[in-house]
Design an enzyme around this catalytic site. Structure first.
Site, PDB file in Angstrom:
ATOM      1  N   CYS A   1       0.868  -1.172   0.000  1.00 10.93           N
ATOM      2  CA  CYS A   1       0.000   0.000   0.000  1.00 10.93           C
ATOM      3  C   CYS A   1       0.913   1.232   0.000  1.00 10.93           C
ATOM      4  O   CYS A   1       2.131   1.099  -0.007  1.00 10.93           O
ATOM      5  CB  CYS A   1      -0.996  -0.006   1.158  1.00 10.93           C
ATOM      6  SG  CYS A   1      -0.299   0.154   2.803  1.00 10.93           S
TER       7      CYS A   1
ATOM      8  N   CYS B   1      -1.684   1.329  -4.177  1.00  9.24           N
ATOM      9  CA  CYS B   1      -0.366   1.925  -4.383  1.00  9.24           C
ATOM     10  C   CYS B   1      -0.231   2.515  -5.783  1.00  9.24           C
ATOM     11  O   CYS B   1       0.791   3.104  -6.123  1.00  9.24           O
ATOM     12  CB  CYS B   1       0.757   0.936  -4.095  1.00  9.24           C
ATOM     13  SG  CYS B   1       0.884  -0.430  -5.244  1.00  9.24           S
TER      14      CYS B   1
ATOM     15  N   CYS C   1       3.470   0.387  -8.239  1.00  9.21           N
ATOM     16  CA  CYS C   1       3.655  -1.053  -8.107  1.00  9.21           C
ATOM     17  C   CYS C   1       4.125  -1.639  -9.428  1.00  9.21           C
ATOM     18  O   CYS C   1       3.423  -1.560 -10.427  1.00  9.21           O
ATOM     19  CB  CYS C   1       2.353  -1.721  -7.685  1.00  9.21           C
ATOM     20  SG  CYS C   1       1.810  -1.234  -6.048  1.00  9.21           S
TER      21      CYS C   1
END
Length: 135
Positions: free
Chosen positions: A11, A85, A89
């Site tokens: 996250c 995120c 990512c």
């Protein structure tokens, strides 16, 4: 996937959702799964409301520290679970990805974090059953 799969929870701040998910998976899977967590912009400390909510169910995450998402960690993980995120990512071929839409516990009290914690538990239980059908 190896005998001991690795799961990475990601996250933004690695202070709430991903820490609670990692705590649940460590608790439920024991040493059968390698548990990792990281954030695209990690906070200084784990969210106190997340710590308190997890303590209520007997899981201590006070020893955890938010970590920066590293390319190598993501690349070597079997399963990558993202929780808001965004584009930070990385995507690697051959990895299993899940994107869990969860409310961000940042700035919320423990009462507001409890339902997030409980939703994460259900998702972690489902993931664990898929990773280890005999567990």
């Amino acid at each position: 996937m190896s005998d001991k799969p690795s799961v990475l929870f990601v996250c933004v701040h690695n202070a709430g959702r991903s820490q609670m998910a990692a705590g649940w998976l460590r608790h439920l899977a024991g040493d059968t799964v390698e548990v990792r967590s990281a954030g695209s912009a990690p906070a200084e400390t784990v969210n106190p409301a997340a710590v308190a909510a997890m303590r209520e169910v007997g899981i201590d995450i006070t020893d955890q520290t938010p970590k920066l998402l590293e390319y190598a960690t993501a690349q070597s993980s079997d399963v990558i679970v993202t929780m808001g995120c965004g584009d930070a990512c990385p995507v690697f071929p051959g990895r299993r990805y899940e994107d869990w839409k969860l409310e961000d516990p940042a700035g919320k009290g423990v009462e507001a974090v409890r339902p997030i914690r409980d939703e994460i538990r259900g998702r972690v239980e489902k993931l664990l059953a898929e990773l280890s059908p005999t567990t």
